[in-house]
Scaffold this motif. Structure first.
Motif, short mmCIF file in Angstrom:
data_model
loop_
_atom_site.label_atom_id
_atom_site.label_comp_id
_atom_site.label_asym_id
_atom_site.label_seq_id
_atom_site.Cartn_x
_atom_site.Cartn_y
_atom_site.Cartn_z
N GLU A 163 0.82 -1.21 0.00
CA GLU A 163 0.00 0.00 0.00
C GLU A 163 0.86 1.26 0.00
O GLU A 163 0.56 2.23 -0.69
CB GLU A 163 -0.94 0.00 1.21
CG GLU A 163 -2.08 -0.98 1.08
CD GLU A 163 -2.89 -0.77 -0.20
OE1 GLU A 163 -3.28 0.39 -0.47
OE2 GLU A 163 -3.12 -1.75 -0.93
N GLN A 164 1.94 1.25 0.77
CA GLN A 164 2.82 2.40 0.81
C GLN A 164 3.49 2.64 -0.54
O GLN A 164 3.57 3.77 -1.02
CB GLN A 164 3.89 2.22 1.90
CG GLN A 164 3.35 2.26 3.31
CD GLN A 164 4.35 1.76 4.33
OE1 GLN A 164 5.55 1.64 4.05
NE2 GLN A 164 3.87 1.42 5.52
N GLU A 165 3.94 1.56 -1.17
CA GLU A 165 4.63 1.70 -2.46
C GLU A 165 3.66 2.01 -3.60
O GLU A 165 4.04 2.63 -4.58
CB GLU A 165 5.45 0.45 -2.76
CG GLU A 165 6.63 0.24 -1.82
CD GLU A 165 7.58 1.43 -1.80
OE1 GLU A 165 7.66 2.17 -2.80
OE2 GLU A 165 8.24 1.65 -0.76
N LYS A 166 2.41 1.60 -3.46
CA LYS A 166 1.41 2.01 -4.45
C LYS A 166 1.23 3.52 -4.42
O LYS A 166 1.13 4.18 -5.47
CB LYS A 166 0.07 1.30 -4.18
CG LYS A 166 0.05 -0.16 -4.63
CD LYS A 166 -1.13 -0.92 -4.08
CE LYS A 166 -2.47 -0.37 -4.49
NZ LYS A 166 -3.59 -1.23 -4.03
N LYS A 167 1.17 4.08 -3.22
CA LYS A 167 1.05 5.54 -3.11
C LYS A 167 2.26 6.22 -3.72
O LYS A 167 2.12 7.22 -4.45
CB LYS A 167 0.91 5.94 -1.64
CG LYS A 167 0.75 7.44 -1.43
CD LYS A 167 0.62 7.78 0.04
CE LYS A 167 0.38 9.28 0.22
NZ LYS A 167 1.43 10.12 -0.39
N ASN A 168 3.44 5.70 -3.45
CA ASN A 168 4.66 6.29 -4.02
C ASN A 168 4.66 6.19 -5.54
O ASN A 168 5.13 7.10 -6.23
CB ASN A 168 5.90 5.58 -3.45
CG ASN A 168 6.12 5.86 -1.98
OD1 ASN A 168 5.63 6.87 -1.45
ND2 ASN A 168 6.83 4.98 -1.29
N ALA A 169 4.16 5.07 -6.06
CA ALA A 169 4.12 4.88 -7.51
C ALA A 169 3.19 5.90 -8.17
O ALA A 169 3.51 6.47 -9.23
CB ALA A 169 3.67 3.46 -7.85
N VAL A 170 2.04 6.14 -7.55
CA VAL A 170 1.11 7.15 -8.07
C VAL A 170 1.72 8.54 -7.98
O VAL A 170 1.57 9.37 -8.89
CB VAL A 170 -0.23 7.09 -7.31
CG1 VAL A 170 -1.14 8.25 -7.72
CG2 VAL A 170 -0.93 5.76 -7.58
N ASP A 171 2.46 8.80 -6.89
CA ASP A 171 3.13 10.10 -6.74
C ASP A 171 4.15 10.33 -7.85
O ASP A 171 4.30 11.45 -8.34
CB ASP A 171 3.84 10.18 -5.38
CG ASP A 171 2.86 10.33 -4.22
OD1 ASP A 171 1.69 10.66 -4.47
OD2 ASP A 171 3.28 10.10 -3.06
N ARG A 172 4.84 9.27 -8.26
CA ARG A 172 5.81 9.41 -9.35
C ARG A 172 5.12 9.77 -10.66
O ARG A 172 5.64 10.57 -11.45
CB ARG A 172 6.63 8.13 -9.51
CG ARG A 172 7.69 7.93 -8.45
CD ARG A 172 8.61 6.77 -8.76
NE ARG A 172 7.95 5.49 -8.57
CZ ARG A 172 7.90 4.82 -7.42
NH1 ARG A 172 8.45 5.34 -6.34
NH2 ARG A 172 7.30 3.65 -7.34
N ILE A 173 3.97 9.19 -10.89
CA ILE A 173 3.21 9.52 -12.10
C ILE A 173 2.75 10.97 -12.07
O ILE A 173 2.86 11.70 -13.07
CB ILE A 173 2.00 8.57 -12.24
CG1 ILE A 173 2.47 7.14 -12.49
CG2 ILE A 173 1.07 9.03 -13.36
CD1 ILE A 173 1.36 6.10 -12.44
N GLU A 174 2.26 11.41 -10.92
CA GLU A 174 1.78 12.79 -10.80
C GLU A 174 2.94 13.78 -10.90
O GLU A 174 2.79 14.88 -11.45
CB GLU A 174 1.04 12.95 -9.49
CG GLU A 174 -0.28 12.17 -9.44
CD GLU A 174 -0.99 12.28 -8.11
OE1 GLU A 174 -0.37 12.81 -7.15
OE2 GLU A 174 -2.16 11.85 -8.01
N ALA A 175 4.11 13.40 -10.39
CA ALA A 175 5.27 14.28 -10.47
C ALA A 175 5.69 14.50 -11.92
O ALA A 175 6.09 15.61 -12.30
CB ALA A 175 6.44 13.69 -9.68
#
Length: 422
Positions: free
Chosen positions: A132-144
């Motif tokens: 769950e934590q890494e899913k959030k980070n993955a989405v953050d990378r896309i948004e960045a």
């Protein structure tokens, strides 16, 4: 470079580089780029790095690295044409500088392979909180990436150029698909692909490579691998009329990206000439785009061009005032016509050759760049070394540049502009 076959899937490459006091390790797991796998691949290496049999969590990994005199270890996801790569990167001081003659590189390699092949699991799945934590980070990378409008515009242009092709799929996956991934689904995917993928290991520095070979064999000897191949990328010709794509966002500066098909593959004899062409056209302060579109006519805040060697694309990128779209577009195409007509000055040509050669020469001072060069040559299927490529660059003539420039075909004009006022 020395090549060692560990098994049917794993190749170990040793690139001696004794001028630096460090040694780098790069492990590249190759997967075919497609919509079905992309989001899994974008998430998986970050989950794997969170814990393994040797070090159960990030804290233990941090302590392990500190005991190797501050070694570093990271992960990422790369894209080379239609090849999506799970990348594991590490660095340590060379063994000959170890105070107690420790085998630092072997211990670091053992950690990497434990991370890859011995992940922490629970009830046949990855740890739920980690996923769950890494899913959030993955989405953050896309948004960045979306927030970096310069990179976003170039990406969108290439996506439009290759719509319907695997190359249009993002290396970062899709936010909606990532949100749907469960710890069980990710682990099932991991088990399916981890022993059925090409795995390249690059060691760059001053190392006893036989020790590393033995370490990798010890870490993988009990595993059964299924032979695999790297996905090759096709250079496709587009016979359709050029596309015009306009996207509106809340931006203060317009982003113009113009995409061309080069119709030149990295394995073609005239690819070195294409590299020089790109430098003359838009890769540097000596280029036509910089000196004309930006400096002379003040039509852009920046103006440059970049090659996508695997897919045979060249994309012009410019930051412009909204009102200057047509002028910047027309002048960019006019500068291309200048090259096609042979209007290349001696300064433009010599500066471009020097620029490309200097970039290649700089790899000898950067271990990661060096291993990345050889890895990308392998993926491209050209398998050149730096000295051979330098020799080919030095043999390029102005006539070669003109000839290769005439192969370019306009494919897509993408414009990121501001929202209309009500």
């Amino acid at each position: 470079m020395r090549t060692i076959n560990i098994n049917s899937n794993i190749r170990l490459y040793y690139i001696p580089m004794t001028k630096l006091k460090t040694t780098t390790v790069g492990v590249y797991i190759h997967r075919p780029l497609n919509t079905e796998e992309a989001s899994m691949n974008a998430l998986l290496p970050y989950v794997l790095k969170r814990g393994c049999k040797k070090c159960r969590n990030l804290m233990e990994i941090s302590k392990y690295l500190e005991n190797l005199y501050g070694a570093t270890f990271g992960t990422s996801v790369l894209k080379c044409g239609d090849d999506q790569i799970l990348y594991f990167d590490a660095e340590t001081i060379s063994d000959k500088f170890a105070p107690k003659s420790e085998l630092l590189l072997s211990e670091l390699t053992a950690l990497i392979f434990s991370v890859i092949f011995e992940p922490v699991t629970e009830n046949g799945a990855f740890l739920a909180d980690v996923v769950e934590q890494e899913k959030k980070n993955a989405v953050d990378r896309i948004e960045a990436l979306m927030n970096d409008k310069r990179s976003y515009a170039a990406l969108r242009c290439s996506e439009e150029m290759c719509r319907g092709e695997n190359f249009a799929v993002s290396r970062l996956g899709n936010a909606q698909d990532i949100q749907k991934i469960t710890p069980k689904a990710l682990y099932d995917y991991y088990e399916r692909i981890i022993t059925s993928s090409v795995i390249d290991v690059y060691i760059c520095g001053d190392a006893e490579i036989n020790n590393i070979e033995e370490t990798i064999k010890n870490c993988t000897s009990k595993l059964k691998f299924e032979p695999a191949e790297i996905s090759r990328t096709n250079i496709l010709k587009n016979d359709a009329a050029p596309k015009n794509v306009t996207e509106k966002m809340d931006v203060a500066q317009g982003k113009l990206s113009i995409g061309f098909r080069t119709n030149t593959a990295p394995t073609d004899a005239d690819y070195p000439a294409l590299m020089i062409f790109n430098s003359i056209f838009g890769a540097g302060a000596h280029s036509k785009l910089f000196n004309n579109v930006r400096e002379k006519l003040s039509l852009a805040y920046y103006a440059s061009s970049q090659l996508e060697k695997y897919k045979g694309l060249l994309i012009v990128n410019a930051g412009i005032e909204f009102k200057n779209f047509e002028k910047a577009h027309n002048e960019s195409l006019a500068q291309l016509e200048e090259i096609k007509n042979g209007n290349i000055s001696e300064l433009e040509f010599s500066s471009s050759v020097s620029s490309v050669l200097n970039a290649l020469e700089s790899y000898y001072d950067d271990q990661r760049q060096m291993q990345n060069f050889f890895m990308r040559e392998k993926v491209a299927g050209s398998d050149k070394d730096i000295e051979l490529l330098k020799k080919q660059i030095q043999g390029v003539t102005v006539e070669d540049v003109v000839k290769v420039s005439r192969k370019l075909e306009l494919d897509t004009i993408y414009f990121l502009t501001g929202k209309e006022e009500n």
